[in-house]
Design an enzyme around this catalytic site. Structure first.
Site, PDB file in Angstrom:
ATOM      1  N   HIS A  49      11.966  -1.899   8.744  1.00 56.48           N
ATOM      2  CA  HIS A  49      10.743  -1.093   8.675  1.00 56.48           C
ATOM      3  C   HIS A  49       9.565  -1.817   8.033  1.00 56.48           C
ATOM      4  O   HIS A  49       8.573  -1.206   7.671  1.00 56.48           O
ATOM      5  CB  HIS A  49      11.000   0.256   7.997  1.00 56.48           C
ATOM      6  CG  HIS A  49      12.128   1.003   8.644  1.00 56.48           C
ATOM      7  ND1 HIS A  49      12.108   1.324   9.982  1.00 56.48           N
ATOM      8  CD2 HIS A  49      13.329   1.429   8.164  1.00 56.48           C
ATOM      9  CE1 HIS A  49      13.242   1.940  10.290  1.00 56.48           C
ATOM     10  NE2 HIS A  49      14.004   2.001   9.217  1.00 56.48           N
ATOM     11  N   LYS A 101       5.803  15.487   7.064  1.00 51.59           N
ATOM     12  CA  LYS A 101       6.017  15.134   8.478  1.00 51.59           C
ATOM     13  C   LYS A 101       6.296  16.363   9.344  1.00 51.59           C
ATOM     14  O   LYS A 101       5.984  16.367  10.536  1.00 51.59           O
ATOM     15  CB  LYS A 101       7.155  14.113   8.602  1.00 51.59           C
ATOM     16  CG  LYS A 101       6.953  12.838   7.760  1.00 51.59           C
ATOM     17  CD  LYS A 101       5.622  12.149   8.006  1.00 51.59           C
ATOM     18  CE  LYS A 101       5.294  11.117   6.944  1.00 51.59           C
ATOM     19  NZ  LYS A 101       3.907  10.621   7.025  1.00 51.59           N
ATOM     20  N   ARG A 127      -4.946   6.178   6.293  1.00 45.27           N
ATOM     21  CA  ARG A 127      -5.505   5.077   5.505  1.00 45.27           C
ATOM     22  C   ARG A 127      -5.907   3.927   6.432  1.00 45.27           C
ATOM     23  O   ARG A 127      -5.594   3.933   7.625  1.00 45.27           O
ATOM     24  CB  ARG A 127      -4.438   4.550   4.544  1.00 45.27           C
ATOM     25  CG  ARG A 127      -3.214   4.061   5.304  1.00 45.27           C
ATOM     26  CD  ARG A 127      -2.245   3.251   4.486  1.00 45.27           C
ATOM     27  NE  ARG A 127      -1.265   2.584   5.334  1.00 45.27           N
ATOM     28  CZ  ARG A 127      -0.181   3.138   5.832  1.00 45.27           C
ATOM     29  NH1 ARG A 127       0.109   4.400   5.562  1.00 45.27           N
ATOM     30  NH2 ARG A 127       0.639   2.441   6.602  1.00 45.27           N
TER      31      ARG A 127
END
Ligand code: MV4
Length: 501
Positions: A237, A118, A294
């Site tokens: 999440h 990240k 993806r």
């Protein structure tokens, strides 16, 4: 151009079937792989060929790279589609595929690696002129530096693991005295989870929207975006409901963020389908959050409003073709919503429940799509995630799409296991949702409203009760006669809260 005549799908469940459906339309042969627990799974039966790859736990089957590549080589598959989860964002797997002469349907190992880290992703986006959340641009070296940076950024801040994503290894820090303990625990959690304790710090964006842009890019430098998906309805999440267009979005902001998303794809020389995630605050400031390399769970809502088959686009790009799309001709038609149907008990802290599906009635009709893999008599394995189906609806307007989703959820009957269907129905009648007035705090904000009071959901359990009744009669060895049931059904009908429809 490399011909692709046969694709191995390195995945299971609804997404394996979803991918195979497009392959079948394109005249491409499909190869399923399956674990012990998935011997009776539908993806195995749908494929032209199927190979057993190992025991039920994912590390021994769906995460076993060499085994899967071995099967692909042995059966002459030209390409591997990884779906989502499992090996889909594994740079080493992408690399191993190309080393074996097999096309990995997805971007290069370098891009997967950059976006998986990240901190590297933030740096790459910053260089490309894309707004990122204010914060550190390198990994935090020591605790002194961390404290300096936190003061510079100003409370509240978020500590995030560079190897994380999706909320893992994340800490929200409001106060000075919490900073050091949070940093230490974030570090050790990251070390344990990812073997990498690199941490970076971001300014905390209060009450943001999670809005992501779908992008497609071919290997000739052409890229388009397929607009946004609003994914703010999440619990711990885990996304529960996604929709497009986002109720928050304006045409000008959409155009700007779309352009930024295309620039992001071009900056990293992307290939295939990808998603740029943004946090958007209530003043409509937007910040790059992460890029997913993806196909995503919620891709069907984009397909719904654009009419474009994203798996087909992935395959065209993988075989070296030019994208058959130009940005100027793309538009969003109507509104699409997806509800994720999980085998879990919303009335008991969303406890996942394994078990045997006894009866299913799926919704049908105009504007309804179910991407599912379960069938009557199917036993849900405990080894994988609890999502058993996705219900996607399309409507001309948001209002029509919501009404259609309520109708579809009403028609959707599953017995034998507990599901999230009723909880999703309560979301669909929640005023904040109906008004399009929600952010990432929607689920917690509406916690009281979303508990089952028996008021909001219809008592008319017709199909499901009939199903249970048939089960019972069959057990007794008696032929079921629907007429026996009618008086009972009419009694239930009277208690139906029709006003929600
Ligand atoms: C944030 C944030 C606020 N400010 N970062 C959660 C998942 C991970 N992908 C990033 N997440 C967040 N990062 C800053 N600087 C709030 C969240 C967040 C969130 C984001 C999207 C959807 C739901 C969420 C729920 C809680 C927190």
């Amino acid at each position: 151009m490399k011909p692709i005549r046969k694709i191995l799908i390195a995945n299971r469940g609804e997404i394996a079937i979803r991918i195979m459906r497009t392959c079948r339309e394109m005249g491409i042969e499909t190869v399923a792989v399956y674990s012990e627990a998935d011997r009776t799974s539908l993806h195995v039966r749908y494929a032209h060929e199927a190979y057993y790859i190992g025991k039920s736990p994912s590390p021994e089957s769906y995460l076993n790279m060499d085994k899967i590549i071995g099967v692909a080589l042995q059966c002459g598959a030209d390409a591997i589609h990884p779906g989502y989860g499992f090996l889909s964002e594994n740079a080493l797997f992408s690399q191993k595929c190309s080393e074996a002469g097999i096309v990995f349907i997805g971007p290069s190992p370098e891009v997967i690696r950059t976006m998986g880290d990240k901190i590297c992703a933030r740096e790459a986006m910053m260089k490309a002129g894309i707004p990122v959340v204010p914060g550190t641009m390198t990994a935090i070296q020591d605790e002194e530096e961390a404290m300096r940076m936190i003061h510079q950024i100003g409370f509240p801040v978020m500590l995030k693991a560079s190897a994380g994503g999706g909320g893992k290894g994340m800490r929200l820090v409001h106060r000075e005295e919490d900073a050091l303990p949070s940093l230490r625990s974030a570090r050790s959690e990251a070390k344990a989870a990812f073997g990498d304790d690199s941490i970076y710090i971001e300014k905390y964006i209060t009450s943001p929207h999670h809005i992501e842009f779908q992008i497609l890019m071919d290997n000739h430098g052409q890229a388009v975006h397929l607009f946004e998906r609003e994914c703010s309805i999440q619990r711990r999440h885990q996304k529960m409901v996604e929709e497009t267009p986002s109720p928050l979005m304006t045409p000008a902001l959409r155009e700007e963020m779309g352009r930024v998303a295309v620039n992001a794809a071009k900056a990293v020389n992307y290939s295939g389908a990808g998603t740029i995630e943004f946090l958007v605050d209530n003043q409509l400031n937007y910040y790059f959050l992460e890029m997913n390399t993806r196909l995503q769970v919620e891709h069907p809502i984009t397909e719904g409003v654009t009419g474009i088959d994203l798996v087909k686009m992935q395959i065209l790009v993988a075989r070296g073709e030019h994208l058959p799309l130009v940005q100027e001709n793309l538009y969003q038609r109507g509104h699409a919503i997806e509800c994720r149907i999980n085998a879990e008990d919303p009335d008991n802290n969303f406890m996942p429940g394994a078990g045997k599906i006894s009866r299913i009635a799926e919704p049908m009709g105009l504007g309804i799509r179910t991407d599912s893999y379960v069938y009557e008599g199917y036993e849900i394995p405990i080894y994988y995630d609890s999502m058993i189906s996705k219900l996607i609806v399309w409507g001309n307007t948001r209002e029509e799409a919501i009404k259609r989703m309520k109708r579809a959820l009403y028609e959707y009957k599953i017995t034998g296991v507990k599901t999230s269907i009723k909880y999703l129905e309560r979301i669909m009648v929640c005023p904040d949702f109906v008004e399009g007035n929600y952010d990432t705090h929607f689920i917690e904000k509406n916690r009281e409203r979303l508990v089952d009071t028996g008021e909001c959901t219809h008592c008319c359990e017709d199909m499901v009760v009939i199903a249970a009744y048939i089960d019972y009669r069959e057990k007794l060895g008696r032929v079921f006669d629907l007429r026996e049931f009618l008086p009972l059904q009419n009694r239930w009908k009277k208690t139906t809260h029709i006003h929600h429809f």
